[in-house]
Design a protein around this motif. Structure first.
Motif, PDB file in Angstrom:
ATOM      1  N   THR A 103       0.817  -1.221   0.000  1.00 31.16           N
ATOM      2  CA  THR A 103       0.000   0.000   0.000  1.00 31.16           C
ATOM      3  C   THR A 103       0.845   1.262   0.000  1.00 31.16           C
ATOM      4  N   ARG A 104       2.162   1.109  -0.167  1.00 37.13           N
ATOM      5  CA  ARG A 104       3.038   2.273  -0.211  1.00 37.13           C
ATOM      6  C   ARG A 104       2.819   3.027  -1.528  1.00 37.13           C
ATOM      7  N   GLY A 105       2.720   4.332  -1.459  1.00 34.49           N
ATOM      8  CA  GLY A 105       2.578   5.138  -2.661  1.00 34.49           C
ATOM      9  C   GLY A 105       1.158   5.323  -3.144  1.00 34.49           C
ATOM     10  N   ILE A 106       0.170   4.832  -2.411  1.00 32.75           N
ATOM     11  CA  ILE A 106      -1.224   5.062  -2.787  1.00 32.75           C
ATOM     12  C   ILE A 106      -1.861   5.955  -1.727  1.00 32.75           C
ATOM     13  N   PRO A 107      -3.000   6.593  -2.024  1.00 35.38           N
ATOM     14  CA  PRO A 107      -3.638   7.493  -1.047  1.00 35.38           C
ATOM     15  C   PRO A 107      -3.898   6.806   0.282  1.00 35.38           C
ATOM     16  N   ARG A 108      -3.792   7.570   1.343  1.00 34.69           N
ATOM     17  CA  ARG A 108      -3.957   7.027   2.698  1.00 34.69           C
ATOM     18  C   ARG A 108      -5.326   6.382   2.867  1.00 34.69           C
ATOM     19  N   ALA A 109      -6.362   7.035   2.340  1.00 34.72           N
ATOM     20  CA  ALA A 109      -7.716   6.500   2.491  1.00 34.72           C
ATOM     21  C   ALA A 109      -7.849   5.151   1.799  1.00 34.72           C
ATOM     22  N   THR A 110      -7.229   5.003   0.629  1.00 30.50           N
ATOM     23  CA  THR A 110      -7.290   3.723  -0.097  1.00 30.50           C
ATOM     24  C   THR A 110      -6.537   2.640   0.661  1.00 30.50           C
ATOM     25  N   ALA A 111      -5.359   3.004   1.210  1.00 28.58           N
ATOM     26  CA  ALA A 111      -4.576   2.038   1.983  1.00 28.58           C
ATOM     27  C   ALA A 111      -5.350   1.546   3.195  1.00 28.58           C
ATOM     28  N   GLN A 112      -6.042   2.451   3.878  1.00 28.10           N
ATOM     29  CA  GLN A 112      -6.817   2.054   5.046  1.00 28.10           C
ATOM     30  C   GLN A 112      -8.061   1.274   4.657  1.00 28.10           C
ATOM     31  N   GLN A 113      -8.602   1.517   3.456  1.00 26.68           N
ATOM     32  CA  GLN A 113      -9.724   0.736   2.974  1.00 26.68           C
ATOM     33  C   GLN A 113      -9.319  -0.715   2.741  1.00 26.68           C
ATOM     34  N   ILE A 114      -8.149  -0.918   2.155  1.00 27.77           N
ATOM     35  CA  ILE A 114      -7.627  -2.274   1.949  1.00 27.77           C
ATOM     36  C   ILE A 114      -7.404  -2.948   3.292  1.00 27.77           C
TER      37      ILE A 114
END
Length: 435
Positions: A103-114
């Motif tokens: 999840t490095r390099g993607i938006p924080r919200a998307t990383a937390q969604q995953i």
């Protein structure tokens, strides 16, 4: 702790060393003072310097420490739920690290969604299953098109190697997947053609041999190439004479190899250069301040003595390292063996811009000190028995145990009878001899 300590360093909080020397971290110095077009306040530069300090303190590589720091910061500032689950033992450290990496390099919200969608599964699934699930979720939710990500990933193409035991090593190529499969399938096809008539070598060895022969000797049916270039092969003459079967030579960039293998390589060498070493310690013996640039002899000396960048843990070869004055030339440092080392460009910047300090202790041994006061001894790889650095000298080890030299033998050798010869016990007291 890693994440919080890194944040403290980035904020420029005072340290014992900076309080001891207030000018050490004066980032308003002009570029001309250190000769590098970078600022000591550069955030990325200080981050990499902190990684080097942490690697030194934990006795690990900078790459490993950087990965650990990245995972620590990802859990500390992005995936706090996973950090708590790891703390309570509900998920494994490998799954947590995979989540941060993917999840490095993607938006924080998307990383937390995953994270939110997969964390319940991670409490029971295996690491391998979770790695695949995280990868699929990343590809599905990543905001950038896959073609753009592929183009960026191709910029990281690389060819790496690392040593293994018993004179072996591993070669790793990071290439587009289709290129890797093409190379592997081509090698496997030729190996399978040889398998039917092969009596001793299994398929794995045949693949390795076809791959090796095609790069070094040329592909089957093609004109034979010139012999490959071998550099930095050190063969100790004393072992060659006294113990050729168990003797060990040194291959530059790798380390010890069997003496018999070294002799086969030496046959192909266009020239041999004798280098004097101490037969008991393994230290390389010498080959002013008259000139700034080192002579070719001094460069050759450092190449054999240092073998790589002398920053603790760095293994960049001499071709990627430069001559460095331990005590700066501008401050009176000499261009000599006792004031010279090999340093890669990045670690030269550490030394000249960020305040890393180094002292030569003799025999090529170096004492490094980080900007925050961590010290470490860095020894040349070829130094078999480093001299002790404490004030208490050890007892003398006899070169010929159990052998004493009586008075007639001393006179025959031209030694004064009153001299104490290091390495030999004193002759037993006896009746006074009549000359």
């Amino acid at each position: 702790m890693l994440a919080d300590t890194s944040e403290m360093v980035q904020r420029g909080m005072p340290t014992p060393l900076s309080e001891e020397n207030p000018t050490l971290f004066d980032y308003k110095r002009e570029i001309e003072e250190h000769g590098y077009p970078v600022s000591g306040a550069d955030q990325d530069l200080n981050r990499s310097s902190f990684v080097a300090e942490a690697a030194m303190a934990t006795r690990t590589s900078e790459r490993s420490t950087f990965n650990r720091l990245a995972v620590a910061q990802g859990l500390r500032y992005v995936h706090e739920r996973s950090l708590f689950a790891l703390y309570t033992g509900k998920i494994t450290g490998r799954t947590a690290a995979t989540l941060v990496k993917q999840t490095r390099g993607i938006p924080r919200a998307t990383a937390q969604q995953i994270e939110a969608s997969l964390l319940p599964t991670a409490t029971t699934a295996s690491d391998a299953a979770m790695a695949l699930r995280i990868k699929r979720a990343r590809d599905r939710l990543h905001p950038q098109p896959v073609a753009d990500r592929r183009s960026r990933a191709e910029m990281g193409r690389s060819l790496l190697w690392w040593p293994e035991e018993d004179g072996m090593a591993v070669l790793q190529a990071y290439l587009p997947a289709e290129d890797v499969l093409t190379i592997f399938n081509t090698v496997s096809t030729h190996a399978n053609l040889l398998l039917s008539s092969e009596q001793k070598r299994p398929l794995g060895q045949l693949r390795a041999d076809v791959f090796r022969d095609s790069l070094i000797d040329g592909w089957p049916g093609q004109p034979r190439r010139k012999p490959a270039l071998f550099v930095g092969l050190t063969i100790p003459a004393l072992e060659l004479l006294t113990n050729p079967e168990r003797g060990i030579a040194n291959l530059e960039g790798y380390g010890p190899i069997p003496l018999g293998v070294a002799m086969k390589l030496a046959v192909k060498a266009p020239a041999l250069k004798p280098i004097l070493t101490d037969p008991w310690t393994g230290s390389i013996l010498d080959l002013g301040r008259k000139r700034y640039k080192p002579s070719k002899a001094l460069r050759d000396f450092l190449r054999v003595r240092d073998e790589h960048c002398r920053f603790p843990g760095c293994r960049r070869p001499p071709a990627l390292s430069e001559f460095d004055h331990i005590d700066e030339w501008s401050r009176g440092g000499e261009t000599s063996v006792h004031n010279a080392q090999l340093l890669c460009k990045r670690h030269q910047i550490y030394k000249h811009v960020l305040g890393w300090q180094v002292v030569h202790l003799g025999n090529g041994s170096l004492q490094w000190r980080t900007p925050h006061g961590v010290t470490q001894l860095e020894l040349p790889d070829g130094l078999l028995y480093p001299r002790p650095l404490n004030p208490d000298s050890p007892p003398i080890q006899l070169m010929l145990p159990g052998v004493s030299i009586d008075a007639p033998t001393r006179r025959l050798l031209g030694w004064d009878e009153t001299d104490n010869i290091p390495g030999f016990p004193e002759p037993p007291a006896g009746p006074e001899e009549v000359p």
